[in-house]
Each structure stands twice: as structure tokens, then as C-alpha cells.
Design a protein around this motif. Structure first.
Motif, PDB file in Angstrom:
ATOM      1  N   SER A  94       0.700  -1.150  -0.053  1.00 66.15           N
ATOM      2  CA  SER A  94      -0.102  -0.151  -0.112  1.00 66.15           C
ATOM      3  C   SER A  94       0.968   1.237  -0.045  1.00 66.15           C
ATOM      4  CB  SER A  94      -0.955   0.046   1.252  1.00 66.15           C
ATOM      5  OG  SER A  94      -1.546   1.201   1.294  1.00 66.15           O
ATOM      6  N   ASP A  95       1.845   1.183   0.901  1.00 65.22           N
ATOM      7  CA  ASP A  95       2.919   2.486   1.019  1.00 65.22           C
ATOM      8  C   ASP A  95       3.573   2.527  -0.621  1.00 65.22           C
ATOM      9  OD1 ASP A  95       2.115   2.865   3.465  1.00 65.22           O
ATOM     10  OD2 ASP A  95       3.995   1.719   4.333  1.00 65.22           O
ATOM     11  N   GLU A  96       3.880   1.480  -1.024  1.00 67.73           N
ATOM     12  CA  GLU A  96       4.437   1.828  -2.310  1.00 67.73           C
ATOM     13  C   GLU A  96       3.885   2.204  -3.370  1.00 67.73           C
ATOM     14  OE1 GLU A  96       6.070  -2.077  -3.282  1.00 67.73           O
ATOM     15  OE2 GLU A  96       7.754  -2.030  -1.694  1.00 67.73           O
ATOM     16  N   ALA A  97       2.353   1.904  -3.369  1.00 68.71           N
ATOM     17  CA  ALA A  97       1.440   2.192  -4.406  1.00 68.71           C
ATOM     18  C   ALA A  97       1.050   3.633  -4.283  1.00 68.71           C
ATOM     19  CB  ALA A  97       0.080   1.419  -4.421  1.00 68.71           C
ATOM     20  N   GLN A  98       1.168   4.027  -3.020  1.00 66.34           N
ATOM     21  CA  GLN A  98       0.696   5.499  -2.696  1.00 66.34           C
ATOM     22  C   GLN A  98       1.563   6.410  -3.190  1.00 66.34           C
ATOM     23  OE1 GLN A  98      -2.174   6.765  -1.721  1.00 66.34           O
ATOM     24  NE2 GLN A  98      -2.897   4.707  -1.903  1.00 66.34           N
ATOM     25  N   ILE A  99       3.086   5.862  -2.991  1.00 65.11           N
ATOM     26  CA  ILE A  99       4.158   6.579  -3.680  1.00 65.11           C
ATOM     27  C   ILE A  99       4.060   6.784  -4.857  1.00 65.11           C
ATOM     28  CG2 ILE A  99       6.873   6.554  -3.366  1.00 65.11           C
ATOM     29  CD1 ILE A  99       6.763   5.673  -0.817  1.00 65.11           C
ATOM     30  N   LEU A 150       3.095   9.678 -10.266  1.00 71.98           N
ATOM     31  CA  LEU A 150       2.278   9.632 -11.343  1.00 71.98           C
ATOM     32  C   LEU A 150       1.275  10.860 -11.681  1.00 71.98           C
ATOM     33  CD1 LEU A 150       1.288   5.795 -11.938  1.00 71.98           C
ATOM     34  CD2 LEU A 150       2.724   7.441 -13.353  1.00 71.98           C
ATOM     35  N   GLU A 151       0.589  11.125 -10.510  1.00 74.66           N
ATOM     36  CA  GLU A 151      -0.117  12.379 -10.388  1.00 74.66           C
ATOM     37  C   GLU A 151       0.695  13.674 -10.670  1.00 74.66           C
ATOM     38  OE1 GLU A 151      -2.212  11.872  -6.814  1.00 74.66           O
ATOM     39  OE2 GLU A 151      -3.857  10.834  -7.647  1.00 74.66           O
ATOM     40  N   LEU A 152       1.726  13.739  -9.913  1.00 78.08           N
ATOM     41  CA  LEU A 152       2.481  14.860 -10.405  1.00 78.08           C
ATOM     42  C   LEU A 152       2.779  14.867 -11.757  1.00 78.08           C
ATOM     43  CD1 LEU A 152       4.079  17.462  -9.383  1.00 78.08           C
ATOM     44  CD2 LEU A 152       5.840  16.004  -8.628  1.00 78.08           C
ATOM     45  N   GLN A 153       3.437  13.891 -12.271  1.00 79.01           N
ATOM     46  CA  GLN A 153       3.782  13.711 -13.642  1.00 79.01           C
ATOM     47  C   GLN A 153       2.445  14.127 -14.785  1.00 79.01           C
ATOM     48  OE1 GLN A 153       5.610  10.075 -14.695  1.00 79.01           O
ATOM     49  NE2 GLN A 153       5.697  10.556 -16.960  1.00 79.01           N
ATOM     50  N   PHE A 154       1.430  13.546 -14.169  1.00 80.10           N
ATOM     51  CA  PHE A 154       0.007  13.789 -14.962  1.00 80.10           C
ATOM     52  C   PHE A 154      -0.157  15.469 -15.255  1.00 80.10           C
ATOM     53  CE2 PHE A 154      -4.292  14.312 -15.190  1.00 80.10           C
ATOM     54  CZ  PHE A 154      -4.681  14.054 -16.812  1.00 80.10           C
ATOM     55  N   SER A 155      -0.245  15.981 -13.899  1.00 82.26           N
ATOM     56  CA  SER A 155      -0.272  17.594 -13.762  1.00 82.26           C
ATOM     57  C   SER A 155       0.794  18.082 -14.955  1.00 82.26           C
ATOM     58  CB  SER A 155      -0.145  17.892 -12.412  1.00 82.26           C
ATOM     59  OG  SER A 155      -1.095  17.218 -11.745  1.00 82.26           O
ATOM     60  N   GLN A 156       1.840  17.902 -14.747  1.00 77.03           N
ATOM     61  CA  GLN A 156       2.911  18.483 -15.577  1.00 77.03           C
ATOM     62  C   GLN A 156       2.576  18.388 -16.932  1.00 77.03           C
ATOM     63  OE1 GLN A 156       6.548  16.753 -13.839  1.00 77.03           O
ATOM     64  NE2 GLN A 156       6.591  18.218 -12.174  1.00 77.03           N
ATOM     65  N   GLU A 216      -4.486   6.515 -17.809  1.00 79.40           N
ATOM     66  CA  GLU A 216      -4.797   4.849 -17.741  1.00 79.40           C
ATOM     67  C   GLU A 216      -4.030   4.255 -16.524  1.00 79.40           C
ATOM     68  OE1 GLU A 216      -4.186   3.494 -21.539  1.00 79.40           O
ATOM     69  OE2 GLU A 216      -6.079   4.390 -22.409  1.00 79.40           O
ATOM     70  N   LYS A 217      -2.605   4.822 -16.386  1.00 79.50           N
ATOM     71  CA  LYS A 217      -1.507   4.160 -15.542  1.00 79.50           C
ATOM     72  C   LYS A 217      -2.231   4.539 -13.951  1.00 79.50           C
ATOM     73  CE  LYS A 217       2.654   4.137 -18.046  1.00 79.50           C
ATOM     74  NZ  LYS A 217       4.291   4.543 -17.994  1.00 79.50           N
ATOM     75  N   ILE A 218      -2.766   6.085 -13.890  1.00 86.34           N
ATOM     76  CA  ILE A 218      -3.253   6.253 -12.492  1.00 86.34           C
ATOM     77  C   ILE A 218      -4.464   5.704 -12.104  1.00 86.34           C
ATOM     78  CG2 ILE A 218      -4.054   8.303 -11.567  1.00 86.34           C
ATOM     79  CD1 ILE A 218      -2.205  10.231 -12.985  1.00 86.34           C
ATOM     80  N   GLU A 219      -5.361   5.288 -13.193  1.00 84.57           N
ATOM     81  CA  GLU A 219      -6.617   4.696 -12.873  1.00 84.57           C
ATOM     82  C   GLU A 219      -6.158   3.157 -12.470  1.00 84.57           C
ATOM     83  OE1 GLU A 219     -10.462   3.977 -12.370  1.00 84.57           O
ATOM     84  OE2 GLU A 219      -9.441   5.994 -12.722  1.00 84.57           O
ATOM     85  N   SER A 246      -4.638   0.139  -5.501  1.00 82.34           N
ATOM     86  CA  SER A 246      -4.856   0.361  -4.225  1.00 82.34           C
ATOM     87  C   SER A 246      -6.037   0.014  -3.365  1.00 82.34           C
ATOM     88  CB  SER A 246      -4.556   1.752  -4.258  1.00 82.34           C
ATOM     89  OG  SER A 246      -3.255   2.361  -4.557  1.00 82.34           O
ATOM     90  N   GLU A 247      -7.137   0.068  -4.172  1.00 80.71           N
ATOM     91  CA  GLU A 247      -8.266  -0.265  -3.573  1.00 80.71           C
ATOM     92  C   GLU A 247      -8.584  -1.666  -3.136  1.00 80.71           C
ATOM     93  OE1 GLU A 247     -11.191   1.136  -6.376  1.00 80.71           O
ATOM     94  OE2 GLU A 247     -11.142   3.312  -5.920  1.00 80.71           O
ATOM     95  N   GLN A 248      -7.921  -2.502  -4.245  1.00 74.67           N
ATOM     96  CA  GLN A 248      -7.918  -3.881  -3.950  1.00 74.67           C
ATOM     97  C   GLN A 248      -7.067  -4.338  -2.712  1.00 74.67           C
ATOM     98  OE1 GLN A 248      -9.598  -6.374  -5.496  1.00 74.67           O
ATOM     99  NE2 GLN A 248     -10.816  -4.675  -6.287  1.00 74.67           N
ATOM    100  N   ILE A 249      -5.865  -3.537  -2.610  1.00 72.27           N
ATOM    101  CA  ILE A 249      -5.000  -3.894  -1.634  1.00 72.27           C
ATOM    102  C   ILE A 249      -5.843  -3.396  -0.336  1.00 72.27           C
ATOM    103  CG2 ILE A 249      -2.794  -3.044  -0.284  1.00 72.27           C
ATOM    104  CD1 ILE A 249      -1.738  -2.601  -3.148  1.00 72.27           C
ATOM    105  N   GLU A 250      -6.433  -2.406  -0.049  1.00 72.96           N
ATOM    106  CA  GLU A 250      -7.304  -1.826   0.936  1.00 72.96           C
ATOM    107  C   GLU A 250      -8.432  -3.126   1.463  1.00 72.96           C
ATOM    108  OE1 GLU A 250      -6.684   0.326   3.257  1.00 72.96           O
ATOM    109  OE2 GLU A 250      -4.932   0.548   2.148  1.00 72.96           O
TER     110      GLU A 250
END
Length: 677
Positions: A282-287, A292-298, A379-382, A388-392
Motif C-alpha cells: 500500500s505504501d509503495e502504491a501510494q508513493i 504519477l499524479e504529479l507527472q500527469f499534472s505537469q 490509464e496508469k493512474i486509474e 490500491s483499492e484492492q489492497i485495502e
């Protein structure tokens, strides 16, 4: 009452390099508390309770009573112990706290000026100065013992209890007025002579110790009695053959229990291992998701920048809404006047959005980005979010399995211990090869019963000593009866509309320990009228009054005790205002009660530090004395602005303040009693 009792009065607090309290221009927090009432104002989640907790812990440090209990009148181990991992404040900010993150509290204790600095990461002492001179305590408990001696109380434990539960009326407050044992505990700490208080404490500790020993041994004795075989003419002698058979059965039962224990332990350990693995995933997925979200924003920003390369492109895009009659894309306005204003700003070389000077309309160093690249990142972010949801989901399933497995594991532990005890006990009863079978179990039971009888007699003896010490306390409380009744009645009447009388009782039953006889102790109770009782009647329980009445009668009782012990010296009370239980009428009465305790501009320094929500009620202006008899609210004078600590100006804005509607409401509320800046 012991003479010269002093209690801490906070003057100032500073906080450096702590993200929750950055202060103005990130200079940190520096708050001076004036005489009278100081109101710490803000909205939910902004840090009011955390600030009060910091004020408390800066004095007391990371210490708690040993075997802490909510029933303070039933504590026998009157000692303080350090909290092994005190991370209350470090958990409230992101990242690790360094040595440059610390707070300093300035307070007085009698005639001493004390300055204590503590690291925010664990609240350990950084430095201490007593009236300007450096002081180096050997430990945290040593420092509290030192403060206790300065205060005139008998111990650091007593100092901790008075500051935490009498001077601070916070989230962890305990009922004093409504708990006979708690009342008597504070009477003992504050008013009884050392010899009487020590006699009560020593006798109470002995009774508790003996009672615990008695009950534990009685439990074991009853289990041994259950092990006796049914009574027969020869029951006084257990035959060796029968005993060997019982030992064999007990050994087999223990072997089976041990096997079950190991199986359950392995199952529990494996589940814990799986949970730790999922936590890491979970920690690795969140990181990775954050990256990816930062990269997507850029990437998204660069795509837009590439799509609108020139100033003319940007202008045409942003003004298209006006040109087509749809209006502004941001606010929906369709005014043509706004179109002219935007054009004028751009022609003058200024950005119409942020008013910055336009130096170059063409972007530089823009890497060409295709919409396909943007969609690929989406698509990668989704996919990562789904992962992450499956891990939870898996974590929840594992946690439930751990909950079920832990119960089975505890049962297996108890079964194994019970089987081992039974086997060992039987083996002890078996005579050696050189001994004849003897009667062991019944004789041991008889000896244990004699020992229990002695313990019971000792418990009765110490209970008699405790009762004698209570009689001496009764006399002292009788001397204080008139003063306490008068002061408490005055404060209670100031809050309640009902007729209030305070009654003194010498015969309140108090259970010292489970097996000990009851002892009658001196207490004070409230008699008051109500809508259904026109004649004042006794209110022994907290549920016999409303929630607001319960809270503020308990507060009035604390004020009374502080007045009585204060002897015209400086005094302080810190309150987390229970606004949720108050209607508007009671809010004003509650504010009057607090202002009555700590009036401004007096010869003696009296302070109330209170928190309050900016929530549209009259609590804050009422606390500041700004509500007139006709209900109108006046402005807070400039010379009294230091009485309001507005955390909205001193802390990072919470998410709620991102909404313009919320900002408008808060501004309107504060504008009722604050001058515009």
C-alpha cells in the motif's frame, strides 16, 4: 489546610518550526496571555485542543500516573511514570521533527519565574531556567517533583493531579463534583495536613494491596478445592495409583493444549506477516500514485501550453466564452464590459488573471506532448488507484481474520496455561520413591485458608486506621464547610437560573476495595430547583441535571477549590468550552461565570484561557465582555486585542477555508466584534 500552596500561571508560549503553528510569515507562534480571559478561537480541526494539550504537557511533560484510572479517588500507586513513546505532537505534522522544532513556556509558580523548553518530537526537556538561573533536572519525574515542592504540595504526583484535573478543564476532564471519591481525593491533596493525608494514603495503599492479594489467593484456593475428589470414607488419602492416572491424563491434556497453542500461534503470526506485506504494498502504491499524479499534472499543463503557444491563442481561448455569448468560463458573467477590461490589461502588458507583467507570450523549452501520452498517464493512474483499492480490500479481510485469530489464540494460551498448572500441581502432590503417600492437598488448602483469614483481619485493621484518619479529615472539612458552601453557591447561581444550595455531608458511603467494609467520607452535594421541583432537592448523580448544568456546576466546583487554595495569589484556569451542550442563554451565563472568576484590571493576576469555535454564536464576544444587556455586540478595543488569539490567522488554512462561502461566513462572524484590518 497546608499554607503557601501556589499553582502555575502561564504567561507566554512560543513555538518554533512546527508546521501546525507556522504563525505570521512563518515566524512561529508567540502568544502572551493577558490577565482576565484569553480566547483561543478557530474552527474545528484548526488546532485549539492541540494547543491546550501543549500548554498542559509543557508543564507536566510526557508523564502519566502509574496504572492511570479515570477514578482518581481509587489510586493506590501514587507515582508518575514516563510515557515510553510520546508522539502526540509529532503525529500531527508531516515529516520528522528535528531539534530546531521546540516550544518554550513561561509561567510563574509562587514567586518563581519558570522557563521550560521542550522538543516537539517527543516533548523531552531542552532547557529549564528558574528565575533566570539554569536548572538541570535528572529526569522528567525529578522535574515534576521539584515543581511540586515549589507549589507547596506533598508530591509531584499531587502537583500533576491538581494541574491536569483541577486547573485544566479539557477533553480528558473528569467529574469532581459528581464523584465522591474524586472530591475527597482533592480535599486531601489541597486542604488536609501532611500527617492526615499521609495516613489516608498509606492505609488506602495497604488495603488495596491486601485486598488484591486476598482475592487472587482466594481464586486459586477455590480452584484447588474443585480439584479435590468427591468425599468418600478414604478421601483423606489419595492412592498413588489414582494420582499417577490423574497425572497421565493431565500430561496428555497439556500436550494437546500445547499443540493447539502452536497451531494458533503460527496462524496468527502468518496473518500478521501478510498484513505487513500488504502495508508495504500500500505504501509503495501510494508513493507511485503521487509521483504519477504529479507527472500527469505537469504533462497536462505542458499539453495545454503546447496547444496555446502564443498570447493571441491564450487570449482567444479564454475570451471565447464572451465571444460566443456563453459568458466567462470561471464565474459565468456575460458582461461585455469585462471583455473590454481584459483587452485593456493585455494591451498594457499585464496578465488579466494575476496582473503580472507579460514579458514573453511564447513558451520556451516546451516538449511536444501528444494527447495519447496524456491518456496513457491517465490509464496508469486509474490502474494504480484500482490496485490500491484492492489492497485495502485485502487488508480489511486480513484484519478481520487477525481479529478472529487473536481470540482463538488467547483461548489457546489460557487453555495451555491451565493444563500446565494442573499437571504441575498434581506432580507436586506425588510422593517420591522413598516417601509414603501422604495427604497433601487438603492440608495445603487448610493452611491457605488460615493465611487468608490473617489477610482478612489485616484488611479490617487497616480499614479501621483509614476510618480514623477520615474522622480527622471530617473535622478539617467541617472548618472549611462555610467557605466552600458560600463560594460554590455564588458561582453556581451565577450560571443557573434555578435556586441553588450546597449541602455538606459527613456520611457519603465510599468503597475502598472489593472486600473491604465501606467507609463514610465527607462530600458536598448540590440542591437545586427545577421546572418540576419548586423546592430545592438533592442532585447526587450527574444524570439528575442537564448536560450543560453538569458541565458548568463541575466547573464552578473547580473555581471554588482554586479560590480556596489560592489565598489571594495569582491563579489560572484553562478551559475547553463545552459549547455543544449550551443554548444561547446558557452561553452568556457561562461566559459571565468565567469572567466572574477572572476579572480584568485587578491587583491580583487571575487568568482564564478558553477555547471557542467561530460558529455564529455569541460565545466569543460574551467571553470578551462585548455583549451588552440588550444583546448588541460592541467592537473589541485595540488595547484589548491581545485577549483574542485567532488561530485562523496563525495556522495553515484547513480545506474548509477553500470555500468562499465558508470564508464569507467566518469574516462576517468575526466582523461583528473585530475592527476591519
Amino acid at each position: 489546610m497546608r499554607s503557601n500552596i501556589s499553582l502555575p500561571v502561564i504567561q507566554r508560549v512560543t513555538i518554533r518550526n512546527f508546521a501546525l503553528y507556522p504563525g505570521i510569515n512563518n515566524a512561529g507562534l508567540d502568544i502572551t496571555f493577558a490577565d482576565g480571559i484569553s480566547v483561543i478561537a478557530g474552527i474545528n480541526g484548526i488546532g485549539k485542543t492541540t494547543l491546550l494539550t501543549l500548554l498542559l504537557r509543557m508543564i507536566l511533560g510526557p508523564n502519566d500516573p502509574e496504572k492511570a484510572t479515570r477514578s482518581v479517588g481509587r489510586v493506590s500507586q501514587r507515582r508518575l511514570v514516563g510515557i515510553k513513546k510520546f508522539d502526540f505532537f509529532s503525529k500531527r505534522v508531516p515529516g520528522a521533527l528535528g531539534e530546531d522544532s521546540f516550544a518554550t513556556l513561561y509561567f510563574t509558580l509562587g514567586k518563581k519565574n519558570i522557563e521550560v523548553s521542550r522538543y516537539m518530537r517527543d516533548l523531552k526537556i531542552k532547557s529549564v531556567r528558574i528565575s533566570g538561573k539554569k536548572y538541570e533536572p535528572q529526569s522528567e519525574t525529578d522535574f515534576i517533583d521539584f515543581l511540586g515542592s515549589l507549589s507547596g504540595l506533598l508530591s509531584g504526583y499531587d502537583f500533576h493531579m491538581v494541574v491536569r484535573y483541577l486547573q485544566f478543564f479539557g477533553e480528558d476532564r473528569i467529574p469532581l463534583l459528581w464523584d465522591a471519591g474524586a472530591q475527597f481525593e482533592f480535599f486531601k491533596i489541597l486542604f488536609l495536613e501532611e500527617t492526615v493525608a499521609s495516613s489516608l494514603n498509606d492505609a488506602f495503599a495497604q488495603i488495596q494491596k491486601i485486598d488484591t492479594d486476598y482475592r487472587n489467593r482466594l481464586h486459586q484456593l477455590n480452584k484447588r478445592k474443585e480439584s479435590l475428589p468427591p468425599a468418600t470414607p478414604n478421601s483423606a488419602h489419595i492412592e498413588l495409583e489414582t494420582l499417577d492416572k490423574m497425572i497421565q491424563e493431565a500430561t496428555e491434556a497439556h500436550t494437546e493444549a500445547e499443540s493447539q497453542f502452536l497451531s494458533k500461534k503460527n496462524e496468527y503470526d502468518e496473518l500478521q506477516k501478510q498484513l505487513r506485506k500488504l502495508d508495504n504494498m500500500s505504501d509503495e502504491a501510494q508513493i507511485e500514485l503521487a509521483q504519477l499524479e504529479l507527472q500527469f499534472s505537469q504533462t497536462d499543463a505542458m499539453f495545454i501550453l503546447q496547444a496555446l503557444p502564443s498570447l493571441h491563442d491564450k487570449e482567444m481561448f479564454l475570451m471565447q466564452g464572451y465571444a460566443t455569448g456563453c459568458g466567462c468560463f470561471i464565474c459565468g458573467s456575460k458582461s461585455k464590459k469585462q471583455l473590454d477590461n481584459i483587452g485593456k490589461k493585455i494591451r498594457k502588458g499585464h496578465c488579466f488573471a494575476c496582473d503580472a507583467t507579460i514579458n514573453n507570450s511564447k513558451p520556451s523549452n516546451v516538449t511536444p506532448i501528444s494527447s495519447r501520452q496524456v491518456r496513457t498517464l491517465e490509464e496508469k493512474i486509474e490502474d494504480l488507484r484500482n490496485s490500491s483499492e484492492q489492497i485495502e480490500v485485502q487488508r480489511s479481510e486480513i484484519e478481520q481474520k487477525i481479529h478472529d485469530a487473536s481470540r482463538s489464540f488467547r483461548e489457546a494460551v489460557n487453555l495451555r496455561n491451565s493444563a500446565l498448572h494442573k499437571r504441575e500441581y498434581l506432580e507436586i502432590q506425588r510422593p517420591s520413591q522413598n516417601q509414603k503417600p501422604i495427604v497433601g492437598l487438603q492440608a495445603e488448602i487448610d493452611r491457605e485458608q488460615d493465611a487468608l483469614d490473617i489477610l482478612a483481619e489485616n484488611r479490617r485493621e487497616f480499614t479501621a486506621r483509614y476510618r480514623t484518619a477520615v474522622d480527622r479529615a471530617q473535622d478539617r472539612m467541617g472548618e472549611l464547610k462555610g467557605t466552600l458552601e458560600s463560594a460554590l453557591t455564588s458561582y453556581a447561581t451565577a450560571f443557573l437560573q434555578e435556586e441553588v444550595k450546597v449541602a455538606f455531608s459527613r456520611q457519603t458511603p465510599f468503597k475502598i476495595a472489593t472486600g473491604a467494609d465501606r467507609v463514610n467520607i465527607p462530600t458536598f452535594t448540590i440542591n437545586m430547583t427545577s421546572s418540576t421541583h419548586k423546592i430545592a432537592h438533592e442532585r447526587l448523580q450527574s444524570n439528575s441535571v442537564s448536560e450543560s448544568q453538569k458541565e458548568f456546576l463541575d466547573l464552578a466546583f473547580r473555581m471554588t477549590l482554586l479560590d480556596m487554595v489560592n489565598d489571594n495569589g495569582s491563579i489560572m484556569l484553562v478551559i475547553e468550552t463545552p459549547e455543544a451542550s449550551l443554548d444561547s442563554w446558557f452561553m452568556r451565563r457561562a461566559a459571565d461565570l468565567m469572567r466572574r472568576f477572572a476579572p480584568e484590571n485587578t491587583d491580583i493576576s487571575r487568568k482564564v484561557i478558553a477555547t471557542s469555535n467561530v460558529n455564529g454564536t455569541q460565545m466569543i464576544p460574551a467571553l470578551l465582555g462585548l455583549v451588552q444587556d440588550d444583546g448588541t455586540i460592541t467592537k473589541l478595543p485595540a488595547e484589548r486585542e491581545n485577549h483574542l488569539i485567532n488561530l485562523l490567522d496563525l495556522t495553515p488554512p484547513p480545506a474548509a477555508l477553500d470555500q468562499q462561502e465558508v470564508l464569507s461566513l467566518l469574516s462576517e462572524e468575526l466582523g461583528k466584534f473585530l475592527h476591519a484590518k
